[in-house]
Write an enzyme that holds these catalytic residues in place. Sequence first.
Site, PDB file in Angstrom:
ATOM      1  CD  GLN A  54      38.373  50.496  37.773  1.00 55.65           C
ATOM      2  OE1 GLN A  54      37.496  51.454  36.642  1.00 55.65           O
ATOM      3  NE2 GLN A  54      39.629  49.730  38.436  1.00 55.65           N
ATOM      4  CB  SER A 108      36.939  59.532  37.941  1.00 54.76           C
ATOM      5  OG  SER A 108      37.067  60.124  39.642  1.00 54.76           O
ATOM      6  CB  VAL A 167      34.538  50.385  35.908  1.00 55.69           C
ATOM      7  CG1 VAL A 167      33.962  49.571  35.992  1.00 55.69           C
ATOM      8  CG2 VAL A 167      34.867  50.948  34.357  1.00 55.69           C
ATOM      9  CB  SER A 168      37.151  54.867  38.483  1.00 52.78           C
ATOM     10  OG  SER A 168      36.673  54.639  39.762  1.00 52.78           O
ATOM     11  CB  THR A 169      40.932  54.605  35.319  1.00 57.08           C
ATOM     12  OG1 THR A 169      40.463  52.278  34.874  1.00 57.08           O
ATOM     13  CG2 THR A 169      41.465  55.065  36.221  1.00 57.08           C
TER      14      THR A 169
END
Length: 190
Positions: free
Chosen positions: A13, A36, A8-10
């Site tokens: 999340q 990211s 997941v990017s962050t």
Amino acid sequence: MRIGYARVSTREQHLDMQLTALKDAGCERIFQEQVSGVGERTELQTAMQYLRDGDCLVVYKLDRLGRSMKDLLAIIEQLQTKNISLVSLRDNIDTGSTTGKLVMHIFAALAEFERDLIRERTGEGRAAAKKKGVRFGRPKQKQNDKAVACANLYRSGMTVAQIQEQLSIKSKSTVYRFLRMNNIEPNRKD
């Protein structure tokens, strides 16, 4: 062996949905990270090193694997050279199947096409720049006192090693370059 990769990017999340899907798909080991796609993906690199001939890398979606089409194609190419199949659960792609292989060959053909276009554009750009007088490569060095001294000492019979010592020049290639600037083709045995 089925190896999973989840990302997941962050930090806000959550990986839960991906992890559940990867476990349900039979992954024996899952590499996961919250970073990211632009950042360094150390767990992906670890997973790539962990995979062996005949293994299968499983991802929830292809966008979890690559940050761009170019990046994704490079990863797929790397997997193919190691004889590792790829499964994307949500995209319904399995490179172990005939249809999945076809999709990957189409991706690979597109990547090759893109590389050829870039090479072609680069060549055209270089040709256009040359027509305008742009010079490529290292700029020509101007004659300087050391270059003249090298030529005079070489003509007087000194070897390249002696010239290096006399003029405090660290590299033989520099002496050779200085000699060529004075239209002298040095004897490489010097």
